[in-house]
Design an enzyme around this catalytic site. Sequence first.
Site, PDB file in Angstrom:
ATOM      1  CG  HIS A 127      13.572  89.081  19.458  1.00 50.09           C
ATOM      2  ND1 HIS A 127      13.152  90.375  19.276  1.00 50.09           N
ATOM      3  CD2 HIS A 127      14.720  88.965  18.736  1.00 50.09           C
ATOM      4  CE1 HIS A 127      14.003  91.017  18.478  1.00 50.09           C
ATOM      5  NE2 HIS A 127      14.960  90.178  18.133  1.00 50.09           N
ATOM      6  N   GLY A 200       3.786  95.708  11.609  1.00 51.35           N
ATOM      7  CA  GLY A 200       3.975  96.249  12.959  1.00 51.35           C
ATOM      8  C   GLY A 200       5.401  96.191  13.462  1.00 51.35           C
TER       9      GLY A 200
END
Length: 258
Positions: A127, A200
């Site tokens: 990202h 996570g």
Amino acid sequence: MTDLSEQTRFKILCAVDIIRMSKDTVVLTGAGISTHSGIPDFRSTEGGLWERYDPYEVASLASFRYHPEKFYQWIRPLAQGLDQVKPNAAHLGLARLENAGFIQTVITQNVDALHQRAGSKNVLEVHGTLETLTCVSCFQKVNTQNYIKPLLEEGTIPRCAVCGGILKPDVVLYGEELPVGIWLKALDACKQCDLMIVVGSSLEVLPVAGLPMRALERGAHLILINRMATYLDVRADLIFHEDVVEIIPEITKKVLGN
Ligand code: ZN
């Protein structure tokens, strides 16, 4: 740790065995690892950066072009925190495992560079990153650090020293393609690994959420460490619905024997 349940301790031992047996391990991390360093989860509805703004409005490529000032206003709290944040026990544990040869690749959805600061080397930031900015007019790339102070103190929008164009953080906005070279490397890593560990991430954001499927299709093992359930819980060898900062350091200590 004394407050881990018997069942969790047993699962940690199983994870240690799988990690030791594996020859090519890929770790995929998401916002859940960095919230422990004080980085707000972009998408969390509780205190997340989305709460006060419509993400499709401020964090899309189209609106950045027309209203960069709105984008920078929105991202200011994150930029403010970036100066002070440090890698946590989970980042450090993963870096130790990588440096000892037990992890080959880290793929991350995070843009905070905390894996690298912890000592991880083979990090694929699918990202993008907040570490650099690129001019939307002439594509000059610069270090974010030099522009943070004027942004925080005066709300000054970063501008290119060469042509005066607006500088955009090298993070992937809505409506923007993932960096293709990094994405292809991430796909390859998933296709050739024999163990994938998700840390996570609730695996909700496509196309990254589909990466563990590529690993499973090739017969890789899957370990999930995430507070919330994911769509792949049914396919995982081991699931920890606990905090990553509690589980990763324990696994690391046992894999490395210290
Ligand atoms: Zn420029």
